[in-house]
Scaffold this motif. Sequence first.
Motif, short mmCIF file in Angstrom:
data_model
loop_
_atom_site.label_atom_id
_atom_site.label_comp_id
_atom_site.label_asym_id
_atom_site.label_seq_id
_atom_site.Cartn_x
_atom_site.Cartn_y
_atom_site.Cartn_z
N PRO A 22 0.82 -1.22 0.00
CA PRO A 22 0.00 0.00 0.00
C PRO A 22 0.85 1.27 0.00
N SER A 23 0.31 2.31 -0.60
CA SER A 23 1.05 3.56 -0.77
C SER A 23 0.74 4.62 0.28
N TYR A 24 -0.38 4.45 0.98
CA TYR A 24 -0.80 5.43 2.00
C TYR A 24 -0.85 6.84 1.42
N TRP A 25 -1.51 6.95 0.29
CA TRP A 25 -1.59 8.20 -0.46
C TRP A 25 -3.07 8.54 -0.66
N TRP A 26 -3.50 9.73 -0.50
CA TRP A 26 -2.81 11.01 -0.51
C TRP A 26 -2.62 11.48 0.92
#
Length: 217
Positions: A22-26
């Motif tokens: 997971p990128s944990y964006w924005w």
Amino acid sequence: MGEDEKIVLNRMFSVLYNTLGPSYWWPGDTTFEICVGAILTQNTNWNNVEKAISNLKANNLLSPERLFFLDDEELAELIRPAGYFRIKTNRLKNFLLFLKQEVNFEIEKLKHYSLYDLRNKLLSVKGIGPETADSMLLYAFEKEIFVVDAYTHRIFNRHNLIEDQVSYEELQEFCMENLPKDIHIYKEFHALIVRVGKKWCKKKKAECNTCPLCGID
């Protein structure tokens, strides 16, 4: 679009998510902060945006009303790290005026608007284009819309999923028609595409041998 391309598109997401995680964006603590970040990130990298937002937070200014009444020169100086700071000051002020006129600075009320009603209103604000508007819609207002950018175009074109001359709207439609209608997937796939574009699928040189998408198609 054929079934094969649809399968490849969905496989891309699965491979990237399983490989990169997971990128944990924005990033952003509030709806308003995410919107400010979407404007400030135009033509710069996120590290610079973080510096500008940190300046606003340090001065207790990260609220629509406070920024609206802040002197333009002072705002420009605070967001200087984000680059093009005078242009972005004007764009922020245009957005703040929209918030004042539309919801009296109560930005959370915009979440009750329909997707395309809010999208049209955001696009009417000078300085907010499709990518910025869609970033706000998806990440700040939790609307089901896929954000496309230069990375999306480059990666999908190199994997023969789209033609080189495809428009923003055509590329967005391509994604939304062939991915599950899921906000989590829209957010995560966009973020994963950006990560691949920055690290492997670069504009001048593609490092295909080490890319997670090597051989995907």
